[in-house]
Design an enzyme around this catalytic site. Structure first.
Site, PDB file in Angstrom:
ATOM      1  N   ASP A  51       0.836  -1.203   0.000  1.00  0.00           N
ATOM      2  CA  ASP A  51       0.000   0.000   0.000  1.00  0.00           C
ATOM      3  C   ASP A  51       0.872   1.254   0.000  1.00  0.00           C
ATOM      4  OD1 ASP A  51       0.904  -0.202   2.605  1.00  0.00           O
ATOM      5  OD2 ASP A  51      -1.081  -0.265   3.524  1.00  0.00           O
ATOM      6  N   SER A  52       2.209   1.051   0.049  1.00  0.00           N
ATOM      7  CA  SER A  52       3.156   2.152  -0.152  1.00  0.00           C
ATOM      8  C   SER A  52       3.026   2.747  -1.545  1.00  0.00           C
ATOM      9  CB  SER A  52       4.589   1.679   0.081  1.00  0.00           C
ATOM     10  OG  SER A  52       4.856   0.470  -0.608  1.00  0.00           O
ATOM     11  N   ASP A  90      -0.861  -6.162  -0.054  1.00  0.00           N
ATOM     12  CA  ASP A  90      -1.373  -5.535   1.166  1.00  0.00           C
ATOM     13  C   ASP A  90      -2.885  -5.339   1.071  1.00  0.00           C
ATOM     14  OD1 ASP A  90       0.850  -5.174   2.786  1.00  0.00           O
ATOM     15  OD2 ASP A  90       1.358  -3.228   1.927  1.00  0.00           O
ATOM     16  N   LYS A 120      -1.061  -9.562   2.793  1.00  0.00           N
ATOM     17  CA  LYS A 120      -0.393  -9.102   4.013  1.00  0.00           C
ATOM     18  C   LYS A 120      -1.310  -8.175   4.777  1.00  0.00           C
ATOM     19  CE  LYS A 120       3.134  -6.120   4.007  1.00  0.00           C
ATOM     20  NZ  LYS A 120       2.610  -5.014   4.869  1.00  0.00           N
ATOM     21  N   GLU A 122      -1.655  -5.850   8.531  1.00  0.00           N
ATOM     22  CA  GLU A 122      -0.944  -5.260   9.650  1.00  0.00           C
ATOM     23  C   GLU A 122      -1.705  -5.506  10.954  1.00  0.00           C
ATOM     24  OE1 GLU A 122      -0.166  -1.129   8.989  1.00  0.00           O
ATOM     25  OE2 GLU A 122       0.805  -1.450   7.058  1.00  0.00           O
ATOM     26  N   GLU A 189       8.923  -4.597  10.940  1.00  0.00           N
ATOM     27  CA  GLU A 189       9.372  -3.301  10.437  1.00  0.00           C
ATOM     28  C   GLU A 189       9.870  -2.401  11.548  1.00  0.00           C
ATOM     29  OE1 GLU A 189       7.956   0.468   7.631  1.00  0.00           O
ATOM     30  OE2 GLU A 189       6.680  -1.310   7.810  1.00  0.00           O
TER      31      GLU A 189
END
Length: 271
Positions: A51-52, A90, A120, A122, A189
């Site tokens: 999502d970066s 993501d 992925k 979070e 991270e």
């Protein structure tokens, strides 16, 4: 590097086997077809459609604005550009935290519409039931602990996480919970290297670090940062393997000069 053409698509099983034989896992982000082809040919093990993309493609300050539809678009583009690398996507902010059903439906959409191989998410114990639902549906999940960019407004900054004992203990508990839930790997991270080493040694599943030291089972970087395409961004953990920003601006400058001087196109470049 030369890649063995007989190597088939990397799977979650192969990723876990890499940990067991102490082979480091190489992951980079990717967001488009052209870059995905180059990463795949370069021998990358996993491409993370992060999502970066909200930062490096759209210029947002955080990852929060990107939508599920946009992530599916980027993911499908990457999948079409690969034959060997595993593609992990993501789930974006707001698409899985609300409820188990929401998380399941978001996950199914990404897998069906993009052709990706895993997701992925979070977070740890706070979303563990949502993760279990996705995994029970047959969708592989990679966890993500430490600095979780989708929670940046909660953290207040992009600093190192889990430096104090309470947060470190929570991270260790979250990592075990993610493993028990069935996650095939966990991204760690921006946490202290000693903590990342401890977590990596305690788990049967691989860890993939970013700013988490060299004792993780693999490493990931944002490809635009690694290639030196992101001007003015140089955190401590980032090693730049090229300086493409300067290469691109130099090439554009030469093109502009050639066009204006009528040096391009020349006699051999026209019909």
């Amino acid at each position: 590097m030369s890649v063995n053409k007989e190597i088939k698509r990397i799977t979650t099983v192969q990723v876990q086997e890499m940990k067991h034989r102490h082979e480091k896992i190489a992951m980079l982000t990717g967001y488009d077809f052209t870059m995905a082809k180059a990463l795949d040919e370069g021998g990358i093990d996993i491409i993370l459609v992060g999502d970066s993309a909200a930062n490096v493609f759209a210029g947002y300050e955080t990852t929060l604005p990107i939508t599920l539809d946009q992530m599916i678009y980027h993911a499908a583009s990457v999948v079409r550009g690969t034959t060997r690398a595993m593609v992990v996507v993501d789930l974006p902010f707001g698409e899985y935290q609300g409820s188990i059903d929401q998380a399941y439906l978001s996950a199914v959409r990404v897998m069906k519409e993009s052709g990706a191989h895993a997701l992925k998410l979070e977070g740890g114990l706070e979303i563990i039931d949502n993760i279990k639902k996705i995994i029970n549906a047959g969708i592989p999940v990679c966890g993500h602990l430490g600095l979780t960019p989708q929670a940046i407004n909660k953290f207040g900054n992009f600093g190192v996480r889990a430096k104090d004992d309470n947060e470190a203990e929570k991270l260790k508990a979250d990592a075990l919970a993610l493993q028990e839930a069935g996650c095939f790997a966990i991204v760690l991270e921006k946490i202290p290297a000693a903590l990342a080493a401890e977590v990596s040694a305690s788990l049967a599943i691989p860890t993939i670090g970013i700013g988490a030291g060299n004792q993780c089972d693999g490493q990931v970087l944002v490809v635009n940062d690694m290639l030196g395409m992101t001007k003015g961004f140089k955190p401590k953990f980032l090693r730049q393997y090229a300086q493409l920003y300067q290469e691109i601006t130099g090439a554009v400058g030469q093109y502009v000069a050639d066009v204006k001087s009528v040096n391009y196109p020349n006699d051999n470049e026209q019909y």
